[in-house]
Each structure stands twice: as C-alpha cells, then as structure tokens.
Scaffold this motif. Sequence first.
Motif, PDB file in Angstrom:
ATOM      1  N   GLU A 131       4.570  22.393   0.007  1.00 34.47           N
ATOM      2  CA  GLU A 131       4.496  21.443   1.124  1.00 34.47           C
ATOM      3  C   GLU A 131       4.135  20.053   0.622  1.00 34.47           C
ATOM      4  O   GLU A 131       3.375  19.907  -0.342  1.00 34.47           O
ATOM      5  N   ALA A 132       4.652  19.059   1.294  1.00 37.69           N
ATOM      6  CA  ALA A 132       4.278  17.664   1.066  1.00 37.69           C
ATOM      7  C   ALA A 132       4.384  17.227  -0.393  1.00 37.69           C
ATOM      8  O   ALA A 132       3.447  16.667  -0.948  1.00 37.69           O
ATOM      9  N   CYS A 133       5.515  17.475  -1.002  1.00 43.86           N
ATOM     10  CA  CYS A 133       5.740  17.069  -2.398  1.00 43.86           C
ATOM     11  C   CYS A 133       6.281  15.643  -2.454  1.00 43.86           C
ATOM     12  O   CYS A 133       7.095  15.254  -1.626  1.00 43.86           O
ATOM     13  N   LEU A 134       5.840  14.918  -3.442  1.00 45.94           N
ATOM     14  CA  LEU A 134       6.403  13.597  -3.704  1.00 45.94           C
ATOM     15  C   LEU A 134       6.435  13.389  -5.207  1.00 45.94           C
ATOM     16  O   LEU A 134       5.487  13.754  -5.904  1.00 45.94           O
ATOM     17  N   SER A 135       7.502  12.791  -5.682  1.00 48.81           N
ATOM     18  CA  SER A 135       7.511  12.373  -7.075  1.00 48.81           C
ATOM     19  C   SER A 135       7.415  10.852  -7.072  1.00 48.81           C
ATOM     20  O   SER A 135       8.011  10.186  -6.235  1.00 48.81           O
ATOM     21  N   PHE A 136       6.616  10.327  -7.992  1.00 39.39           N
ATOM     22  CA  PHE A 136       6.490   8.876  -8.076  1.00 39.39           C
ATOM     23  C   PHE A 136       5.978   8.502  -9.455  1.00 39.39           C
ATOM     24  O   PHE A 136       5.395   9.318 -10.171  1.00 39.39           O
ATOM     25  N   SER A 137       6.203   7.259  -9.807  1.00 42.68           N
ATOM     26  CA  SER A 137       5.729   6.704 -11.062  1.00 42.68           C
ATOM     27  C   SER A 137       4.759   5.581 -10.725  1.00 42.68           C
ATOM     28  O   SER A 137       5.172   4.542 -10.188  1.00 42.68           O
ATOM     29  N   LYS A 138       3.491   5.779 -11.022  1.00 41.56           N
ATOM     30  CA  LYS A 138       2.499   4.732 -10.737  1.00 41.56           C
ATOM     31  C   LYS A 138       2.853   3.447 -11.472  1.00 41.56           C
ATOM     32  O   LYS A 138       2.697   2.358 -10.921  1.00 41.56           O
ATOM     33  N   ASP A 139       3.342   3.583 -12.705  1.00 42.70           N
ATOM     34  CA  ASP A 139       3.720   2.391 -13.467  1.00 42.70           C
ATOM     35  C   ASP A 139       4.802   1.597 -12.748  1.00 42.70           C
ATOM     36  O   ASP A 139       4.725   0.371 -12.654  1.00 42.70           O
ATOM     37  N   SER A 140       5.799   2.291 -12.228  1.00 42.05           N
ATOM     38  CA  SER A 140       6.886   1.597 -11.522  1.00 42.05           C
ATOM     39  C   SER A 140       6.399   1.001 -10.209  1.00 42.05           C
ATOM     40  O   SER A 140       6.769  -0.122  -9.859  1.00 42.05           O
ATOM     41  N   LEU A 141       5.572   1.731  -9.475  1.00 44.90           N
ATOM     42  CA  LEU A 141       5.060   1.204  -8.208  1.00 44.90           C
ATOM     43  C   LEU A 141       4.235  -0.068  -8.419  1.00 44.90           C
ATOM     44  O   LEU A 141       4.226  -0.954  -7.566  1.00 44.90           O
TER      45      LEU A 141
ATOM     46  N   LEU B 126       0.872  -1.171   0.000  1.00 41.15           N
ATOM     47  CA  LEU B 126       0.000   0.000   0.000  1.00 41.15           C
ATOM     48  C   LEU B 126       0.906   1.216   0.000  1.00 41.15           C
ATOM     49  O   LEU B 126       1.575   1.496   0.999  1.00 41.15           O
ATOM     50  N   TYR B 127       0.956   1.925  -1.116  1.00 44.30           N
ATOM     51  CA  TYR B 127       1.843   3.071  -1.239  1.00 44.30           C
ATOM     52  C   TYR B 127       1.075   4.360  -0.980  1.00 44.30           C
ATOM     53  O   TYR B 127       0.091   4.653  -1.659  1.00 44.30           O
ATOM     54  N   LEU B 128       1.531   5.103   0.013  1.00 44.30           N
ATOM     55  CA  LEU B 128       0.903   6.369   0.377  1.00 44.30           C
ATOM     56  C   LEU B 128       1.357   7.445  -0.604  1.00 44.30           C
ATOM     57  O   LEU B 128       2.546   7.713  -0.722  1.00 44.30           O
ATOM     58  N   LEU B 129       0.406   8.050  -1.291  1.00 45.39           N
ATOM     59  CA  LEU B 129       0.743   9.042  -2.316  1.00 45.39           C
ATOM     60  C   LEU B 129       0.574  10.472  -1.828  1.00 45.39           C
ATOM     61  O   LEU B 129       1.018  11.405  -2.481  1.00 45.39           O
ATOM     62  N   ASP B 130      -0.072  10.647  -0.686  1.00 42.48           N
ATOM     63  CA  ASP B 130      -0.275  11.976  -0.107  1.00 42.48           C
ATOM     64  C   ASP B 130       0.153  11.913   1.355  1.00 42.48           C
ATOM     65  O   ASP B 130      -0.653  11.621   2.238  1.00 42.48           O
ATOM     66  N   VAL B 131       1.419  12.152   1.594  1.00 42.13           N
ATOM     67  CA  VAL B 131       1.973  12.024   2.944  1.00 42.13           C
ATOM     68  C   VAL B 131       2.238  13.419   3.491  1.00 42.13           C
ATOM     69  O   VAL B 131       3.124  14.123   3.033  1.00 42.13           O
ATOM     70  N   SER B 132       1.416  13.801   4.478  1.00 39.44           N
ATOM     71  CA  SER B 132       1.564  15.110   5.115  1.00 39.44           C
ATOM     72  C   SER B 132       1.136  14.990   6.575  1.00 39.44           C
ATOM     73  O   SER B 132       0.502  14.015   6.975  1.00 39.44           O
ATOM     74  N   PHE B 133       1.471  15.999   7.343  1.00 37.47           N
ATOM     75  CA  PHE B 133       1.185  15.973   8.783  1.00 37.47           C
ATOM     76  C   PHE B 133      -0.302  15.845   9.088  1.00 37.47           C
ATOM     77  O   PHE B 133      -0.673  15.319  10.125  1.00 37.47           O
TER      78      PHE B 133
END
Length: 198
Positions: A102-112, A45-52
């Motif tokens: 704030e709370a930036c993440l880069s990710f590739s859904k295809d890779s995940l 389960l990959y968290l795509l919106d990680v913030s406080f």
Amino acid sequence: MVAVNYVGEELWSFYNAPWEKRVDLARQLMDIAEQLTNNDFDFALYLLDVSFDNFAVGPRDGKVIVVDAENVLVADKRLIKQNKPENYDVWYESRFEECDREACLSFSKDSLCSRVTVDHNYYAVCQNLLSRYATWRGTTGGLLHDPPAHISKDGQLEALLDECTRPKKRYGRFQAAKELREYLTQLAAASSSSASAR
C-alpha cells in the motif's frame, strides 16, 4: 509529550461516499498537490508518504487537510535557481513503479532538491489516492473508483488518471494533472448545479 487535535475523519472513511463527494475531495487533493508544488513562496513541499490516513476532511467545511506532514521534503526553488545544479531547469518526471504494498512511491531526494519543475506531488496523489493503482486496506481503485456510467463511457477521467499516474508521453503527467484539476472542477460544478436544481 504529544499533542493531538481532532480535525476530522480520515480520508479513508470517504472511500465509499457518494460520487459527488469523492469528486470534490479528489479536486481538493489535486489542488493541494498544485499548491505544495507551485506557490508564491518559491518553496516546494513534496509529500513523501501519501496515503488515505495522512489526510482528513474537516467536519464543518468538508475541506481536505494534510494531517501527517512528518515525511515532507522542502525544496527552496530560489536557491536551486541561484546555485544552478546540473539539469536544474530540466523538468523532472517521477518514475512509475508497480508495487505490491500500500501507498508506494518511488522518488529521488537528490532530484527533488535539485530541479525547479517537479511532478512528484501530482504523481503521489494520482498513484496513491485517486487512480486504479491506489490500494489501501485491501481495496483498489482509489477514491475515484466506480464512476457513474456516463463518465466511464466517455473515458476522459480514466485516461487522465492513467496519464497522471503512468504517463505515456514525455512530461505527460504535468499536462494530465492540469487537465485533471480542470475536469474535476467541471464535474464538481455540474454536480452542485444539478443538486441545487433539485
């Protein structure tokens, strides 16, 4: 209709809590990252919106809870192993990117969704919640900001957080995340034993 349940104060309200409490919360966050990534169900389960504000702390037990799981990507690791997409067995390293929000993440859904071993959750927690790169509501430094002098002086915490956020070595985040969990567990144990000795 929307049902809402109060589960505790948002993680943000602990930003300036005593060091020992912040260490405990940081350890729990790294444990959550590990459990969501590697578990007996073979689903990541990959968290795509990680913030406080997407985590809360239970008022009775002090346990960290994910309260906003709206942006979660589910990857079936068994299916990935069965279908064997290209590079499925090559470890995937999330790429660090500096960001002015704030709370930036880069990710590739295809890779995940096509790799068995992925460091995304460790990256997300370290980058957006724990490290000096974490920014929230005008603050920087993350949950582990301003450690006591003896911890700053030894440099181990800062080195692990930096490697977990912005690795210098290939697959460095995987090792740094493991060592960071162990280090935070040691710090939490040391602070609880010193508290009970008082």
